[in-house]
Design a protein around this motif. Structure first.
Motif, PDB file in Angstrom:
ATOM      1  N   VAL A  61       0.852  -1.191   0.000  1.00 25.58           N
ATOM      2  CA  VAL A  61       0.000   0.000   0.000  1.00 25.58           C
ATOM      3  C   VAL A  61       0.884   1.236   0.000  1.00 25.58           C
ATOM      4  N   LEU A  62       0.602   2.145  -0.928  1.00 25.73           N
ATOM      5  CA  LEU A  62       1.331   3.413  -0.960  1.00 25.73           C
ATOM      6  C   LEU A  62       0.508   4.552  -0.373  1.00 25.73           C
ATOM      7  N   ILE A  72       4.158  -6.201  -6.770  1.00 26.75           N
ATOM      8  CA  ILE A  72       5.305  -6.559  -7.601  1.00 26.75           C
ATOM      9  C   ILE A  72       5.265  -8.072  -7.782  1.00 26.75           C
ATOM     10  N   ASP A  73       5.474  -8.507  -9.013  1.00 34.95           N
ATOM     11  CA  ASP A  73       5.648  -9.940  -9.240  1.00 34.95           C
ATOM     12  C   ASP A  73       7.006 -10.297  -8.658  1.00 34.95           C
ATOM     13  N   PRO A  74       7.041 -11.076  -7.569  1.00 32.97           N
ATOM     14  CA  PRO A  74       8.317 -11.340  -6.892  1.00 32.97           C
ATOM     15  C   PRO A  74       9.349 -12.041  -7.767  1.00 32.97           C
ATOM     16  N   ALA A 148      10.963   3.630  -3.097  1.00 31.08           N
ATOM     17  CA  ALA A 148      12.383   3.734  -2.757  1.00 31.08           C
ATOM     18  C   ALA A 148      12.557   3.932  -1.256  1.00 31.08           C
ATOM     19  N   ARG A 149      11.785   4.841  -0.692  1.00 34.16           N
ATOM     20  CA  ARG A 149      11.910   5.136   0.737  1.00 34.16           C
ATOM     21  C   ARG A 149      11.274   4.064   1.605  1.00 34.16           C
ATOM     22  N   GLY A 150      10.330   3.333   1.034  1.00 29.46           N
ATOM     23  CA  GLY A 150       9.608   2.327   1.798  1.00 29.46           C
ATOM     24  C   GLY A 150      10.236   0.949   1.799  1.00 29.46           C
ATOM     25  N   GLY A 151      11.359   0.775   1.130  1.00 30.16           N
ATOM     26  CA  GLY A 151      11.989  -0.527   1.205  1.00 30.16           C
ATOM     27  C   GLY A 151      12.872  -0.919   0.042  1.00 30.16           C
ATOM     28  N   VAL A 152      12.738  -0.260  -1.095  1.00 23.00           N
ATOM     29  CA  VAL A 152      13.583  -0.621  -2.237  1.00 23.00           C
ATOM     30  C   VAL A 152      15.029  -0.203  -1.968  1.00 23.00           C
ATOM     31  N   LEU A 169       8.450  -3.427   1.755  1.00 26.48           N
ATOM     32  CA  LEU A 169       7.308  -2.792   1.098  1.00 26.48           C
ATOM     33  C   LEU A 169       5.989  -3.238   1.730  1.00 26.48           C
ATOM     34  N   GLN A 170       5.891  -4.511   2.067  1.00 25.85           N
ATOM     35  CA  GLN A 170       4.667  -5.039   2.683  1.00 25.85           C
ATOM     36  C   GLN A 170       4.456  -4.517   4.089  1.00 25.85           C
ATOM     37  N   SER A 171       5.509  -4.110   4.766  1.00 22.33           N
ATOM     38  CA  SER A 171       5.367  -3.659   6.144  1.00 22.33           C
ATOM     39  C   SER A 171       4.605  -2.347   6.257  1.00 22.33           C
ATOM     40  N   GLY A 172       4.425  -1.668   5.135  1.00 22.47           N
ATOM     41  CA  GLY A 172       3.581  -0.481   5.138  1.00 22.47           C
ATOM     42  C   GLY A 172       4.276   0.824   5.460  1.00 22.47           C
ATOM     43  N   ASN A 173       5.580   0.895   5.341  1.00 17.42           N
ATOM     44  CA  ASN A 173       6.306   2.129   5.640  1.00 17.42           C
ATOM     45  C   ASN A 173       6.491   2.996   4.402  1.00 17.42           C
TER      46      ASN A 173
END
Length: 178
Positions: A61-62, A72-74, A148-152, A169-173
Motif C-alpha cells: 500500500v502506498l 510486484i511480481d516477486p 524507494a523510501r519504503g523498502g527498495v 514494502l509489505q510492512s507499510g512504511n
C-alpha cells in the motif's frame, strides 16, 4: 668579509640536492599510491521479462486513500550488477483497469526509469526514449519515491535482497507526508 667553510658548503649543497631529489620523486610516488578514479556508471542492457504474473503479486500500500491495488511480481524483482532494482509493477483499479510496468529504481542517484508498459494483450511497449527521472515527492515519480523510501533502497544502495525489499514494502512504511 665572511668566509664560507668548505665542509659547511658541501653539507648545504648535499641537503639541497636531497630536497630537490625528493621533490622530483614525490609526485611519482604519490601518483602510484592514489586509488584509480571509479569508472563512470554503466547501465546494464535489459529486456522486459517474458514471463510475469498479474495475479501472483506481492501487494503493498502506498496511499491508504487510494483505490489502486499495487504489487510486484516477486519473480521479476532483481538487483542487477549496475545497482538498479528492476521489477514488474502491477496496478489494478477498483473498476478492474490494469496497468503493468517494467521499471527500475537507481538508489545511488535517486532516479526511476520506466522501461516498458504491458499492452494488456500480449506484448511490451518499449520506448527507445526511456530516460532516468529524478524521484520526487510530487508528480509522476511520487510512487517510485514512496517505494524507494519504503523498502527498495537503504539510503543510496539497494535494500539487501529481493526478499528483504518485498518484506519492507509489505510492512507499510511507504506512505509519505502530504
Amino acid at each position: 668579509m665572511s668566509t664560507l667553510h668548505l665542509p659547511r658548503a658541501r653539507r648545504f649543497a648535499s641537503a639541497l640536492l636531497g630536497v630537490a631529489s625528493a621533490l622530483l620523486v614525490a609526485p611519482t610516488a604519490f601518483a602510484l599510491n592514489q586509488p584509480e578514479e571509479p569508472a563512470p556508471w554503466q547501465e546494464s542492457q535489459v529486456a522486459p521479462p517474458t514471463n510475469f504474473s498479474t495475479e501472483a503479486i506481492t501487494p503493498f500500500v502506498l496511499d491508504a486513500q487510494s483505490s489502486m491495488r499495487l504489487g510486484i511480481d516477486p519473480k521479476t524483482l532483481t538487483i542487477d550488477p549496475d545497482g538498479v532494482v528492476r521489477y514488474v509493477l502491477v496496478a489494478k483499479s477498483s473498476q478492474g483497469a490494469l496497468n503493468v510496468l517494467y521499471e527500475g529504481i537507481r538508489c545511488a542517484s535517486a532516479e526511476v526509469k520506466v522501461y516498458a508498459r504491458w499492452d494488456n494483450a500480449s506484448s511490451w511497449n518499449t520506448s527507445g526514449k526511456a530516460e532516468w527521472e529524478p524521484l520526487a515527492f510530487r508528480g509522476a515519480t511520487r510512487r517510485a519515491m514512496q517505494m524507494a523510501r519504503g523498502g527498495v533502497c537503504e539510503g543510496k544502495v539497494p535494500n539487501g535482497t529481493p526478499a528483504r525489499i518485498l518484506r519492507a514494502l509489505q510492512s507499510g512504511n511507504t506512505e509519505l507526508p502530504r
